[in-house]
Every structure is written in structure tokens, then in C-alpha cells.
Design an enzyme around this catalytic site. Structure first.
Site, PDB file in Angstrom:
ATOM      1  N   HIS A   1       0.813  -1.221   0.000  1.00 53.94           N
ATOM      2  CA  HIS A   1       0.000   0.000   0.000  1.00 53.94           C
ATOM      3  C   HIS A   1       0.851   1.278   0.000  1.00 53.94           C
ATOM      4  O   HIS A   1       0.316   2.366  -0.240  1.00 53.94           O
ATOM      5  CB  HIS A   1      -0.923   0.040   1.214  1.00 53.94           C
TER       6      HIS A   1
ATOM      7  N   ASP B   1      -2.889 -10.447  -2.452  1.00 51.11           N
ATOM      8  CA  ASP B   1      -3.470  -9.940  -1.210  1.00 51.11           C
ATOM      9  C   ASP B   1      -4.926  -9.546  -1.470  1.00 51.11           C
ATOM     10  O   ASP B   1      -5.276  -9.128  -2.587  1.00 51.11           O
ATOM     11  CB  ASP B   1      -2.677  -8.720  -0.748  1.00 51.11           C
TER      12      ASP B   1
ATOM     13  N   ASP C   1      -4.803 -12.725   3.341  1.00 50.16           N
ATOM     14  CA  ASP C   1      -6.034 -12.222   3.949  1.00 50.16           C
ATOM     15  C   ASP C   1      -7.263 -12.418   3.070  1.00 50.16           C
ATOM     16  O   ASP C   1      -8.360 -11.988   3.435  1.00 50.16           O
ATOM     17  CB  ASP C   1      -5.896 -10.754   4.341  1.00 50.16           C
TER      18      ASP C   1
ATOM     19  N   HIS D   1      -6.473  -7.017  -0.565  1.00 48.64           N
ATOM     20  CA  HIS D   1      -6.579  -5.580  -0.792  1.00 48.64           C
ATOM     21  C   HIS D   1      -5.747  -5.182  -2.010  1.00 48.64           C
ATOM     22  O   HIS D   1      -4.649  -5.709  -2.221  1.00 48.64           O
ATOM     23  CB  HIS D   1      -6.099  -4.806   0.437  1.00 48.64           C
TER      24      HIS D   1
END
Length: 347
Positions: free
Chosen positions: A155, A192, A281, A194
Site C-alpha cells: 500500500h 493480497d 487475507d 486488498h
């Protein structure tokens, strides 16, 4: 169709260390030191490494039977130097993180990205571990390598730390491969849950990097980016592929996306090196999102990437830990990922 592992053939490097538990995020934060303790315990229980237990006080039982095959090669590393970080991040961003850490810690991004006094130094070690994996793969010491580090990185944008991430480990490793080792085309796959907004921001104008992110749809998941129409900028349009997945998507949905979109995209790009942002995740037991993958999905996704690497990159893969916040699910996912990195699947 599942990709069955054939023979255990690849020497795989493993890069981690006790320094990564010293990044303190505060009580009840999901990106917590126990994540690294759980991985260290799981990898030892699986018989993948023989080194002494770094965290004997940690009470965690994965109920993992030892795996056969060659052990992982534990790789030494050192902190990334400023020149390596500046290939991806701005001086202003680095100075801001340093100042907040030097003042005793605080928040970098609202309430999401806390740091303590040692966090910047630890982030340099995390980036350095990813670079050490890259060095070991390029040198031929190992064919593939995994950096089990924190803080995570995907991120972190060129000018902004966010989403638990300080420095973008996988982007720094990619630029290191290009700048120091002369690697040309690099493929990066981020699974991931996200969207890897930071990695996309680092490379969306660079046609030498093909960035692919499969993640929960941005309407329902942080960081609310990664729409399918985000395909890159300027002459690099088409070098970015975002695959937003509906909440509730499972193994079959993800593997179909790999077979129909991700593998063909990589085959067309023909990367010289393949990098992976390995977040766990998207597991059905993870508390931070709504994708329903099982343990096997992480093995199957990895096997597909190994097959691509075998076809285009002499089998070479560098992987780095991103998310995963249910300790049991994340640790099992890492073991599946590592076991698949050791495999030589047929295509």
C-alpha cells in the site's frame, strides 16, 4: 484444473528474522508482531527450516505435519540503503517517517499506520530482506525466495505511507533488480485481498513492469482502488491488470481468474523475473475482508505462478509477505505457498 506438484526440485530461500517483531503497532492492531512469530513457528513445524526456535515463549500450535523434501535455505540480509529506497519513494516521505519515529512514534496514516521508535529501521530491514531474496535468485544461489517480513509494503505509494505499510518492499526489490542486476521486464502479481495501490502507483507509467492485482472489489474493500479500468498510464497503458472480485468469491472464482486472465497476461508479457506480493487475507477465516478462499487456493495460485516462471523466467520468483491477520490461516497459507514454490508443476 488443479496443478499437481510433480517433483520437489527448486531450492527456495527464506529470509526473515526476529527484528521484524519489534515493529510495534499497539494493542489490538491486526498487523501485529505475532504474525511473524506464527510464521516462524509454522515453518519450523513443517520441517522447512532447522534453525533454533526464535520465539520459544510463543504459544502457537499449527498441528502441521513435517513436509518432506529439501529444506529452505535461510538467507542473510542487511537493511536497504537510501539509494535503493529513493528509486521508489520521495525524500520528503522518507524524512517524514524518520521524524515521526525519532520523536517516539505516532500515526502516519490516520489510525491505520502506527509506528514506534524503531519502525523506520525495521522497514529498512524489510526492504533489505526483499532485496536479499532478489540477489540470491539472480546469483543462482536459489531459484525462488520468500521474505517473511513486516511491516508489509504494497500500500505504500511513492509519496505516502498507508495501510499498515511504510516502504514498498516488492517495488524496491523490482527497481533493485532493474538498476543493479540489469533485469528488463518484471512481472508482479499481488494476491493480497486488498488492492496493491502503492505498487500500481510506482509502476503505472512504466511499460517494463506488468503489475497484476487480484483483490476484493474496491466498492467494498480498502483502499477503494483497483477498478478494472485502471490499466496504466501513457505509453504503459495495458501494463496494469486489476481483477476486482466480488465479496464471497471462492477458490473456483480465483483459479478461473488465474487461468483465464492472469496466466495469459503474463504469457503475453514474457517477464524476465516474477515477483509476488503474497497476502493471505483472502482466506475465508480472515477478519478484514469478505473473500472465501481455502488453504488450497494459495497452493494452487502459487503453482500457476511457478509454471509461468518456468516458462519465461528460468523458474525465478521473489515473493514477499503482505497481509494475513488470522494467525492460523496465514501461517498455513505461508506453508502452502512455500511448499508450492519448491514444486515443479507441469503446465
Amino acid at each position: 484444473m488443479p496443478y499437481p506438484p510433480a517433483k520437489l526440485s527448486a531450492m527456495v530461500g527464506f529470509c526473515s528474522g526476529d527484528i521484524f517483531v519489534r515493529h510495534q503497532t499497539g494493542p489490538d492492531h491486526p498487523e501485529r508482531p505475532d504474525r511473524l512469530r506464527a510464521i516462524a513457528r509454522a515453518v519450523r513445524q513443517a520441517g522447512l527450516i532447522d534453525s533454533p526456535d526464535l520465539f520459544p515463549e510463543f504459544k502457537f500450535d499449527l498441528n502441521q505435519s513435517p513436509l518432506g523434501g529439501e529444506k529452505l535455505l535461510e538467507l542473510p540480509y542487511r537493511p536497504a540503503d537510501l539509494a535503493a529506497i529513493l528509486r521508489v519513494h520521495s525524500t520528503e516521505m522518507i524524512e517524514r517517517i524518520q521524524q515521526i519515529c525519532a520523536s517516539g512514534g505516532g500515526l502516519l496514516d490516520g489510525a491505520d499506520t502506527p509506528v514506534g521508535p524503531e519502525s523506520f529501521e525495521i522497514a529498512l530491514h524489510a526492504a533489505g530482506a526483499a532485496m536479499a531474496c532478489a540477489d540470491a535468485v539472480v546469483s543462482g544461489r536459489v531459484q525462488r525466495a520468500f521474505a517473511a517480513v513486516r511491516p508489509p509494503g504494497h500500500h505504500a505509494e511513492p509519496n505516502l505511507p498507508m495501510g499498515f505499510c511504510l516502504l514498498n518492499n516488492i517495488a524496491i526489490a523490482a527497481r533493485h533488480l532493474q538498476s543493479v542486476h540489469g533485469v528488463g521486464r518484471i512481472g508482479i502479481v499481488d494476491f493480497d485481498v486488498h488492492h496493491g495501490n502503492g505498487t500500481q502507483a510506482a509502476f503505472e507509467s512504466d511499460s517494463s513492469v506488468c503489475f497484476i492485482s487480484i483483490h476484493q472489489e474496491p466498492q467494498t474493500c480498502y483502499p477503494h482502488t483497483g477498478h478494472d479500468w485502471e490499466i496504466g498510464l501513457g505509453h504503459a497503458r495495458g501494463s496494469t491488470l486489476n481483477l476486482p472480485m466480488r465479496a464471497g468469491s471462492g477458490d473456483a472464482d480465483y483459479l478461473r481468474a488465474f487461468d483465464e486472465r492472469i496466466v495469459p497476461k503474463l504469457d503475453a508479457f514474457r517477464p524476465e523475473m516474477l515477483l509476488v506480493s503474497a497476502g493471505f487475507d483472502a482466506h475465508k477465516d480472515d477478519p478484514l475482508a469478505d473473500i472465501e478462499l481455502t488453504d488450497d487456493a494459495f497452493a494452487q495460485m502459487t503453482l500457476r505462478l511457478v509454471a509461468v516462471a518456468n516458462a519465461h523466467c528460468q523458474g525465478r520468483i521473489i515473493s514477499a509477505l503482505e497481509g494475513g491477520y488470522n494467525l492460523q490461516a496465514m501461517a498455513r497459507g505461508v506453508v502452502r505457498h512455500l511448499a508450492s514454490l519448491r514444486s515443479d508443476p507441469s503446465r
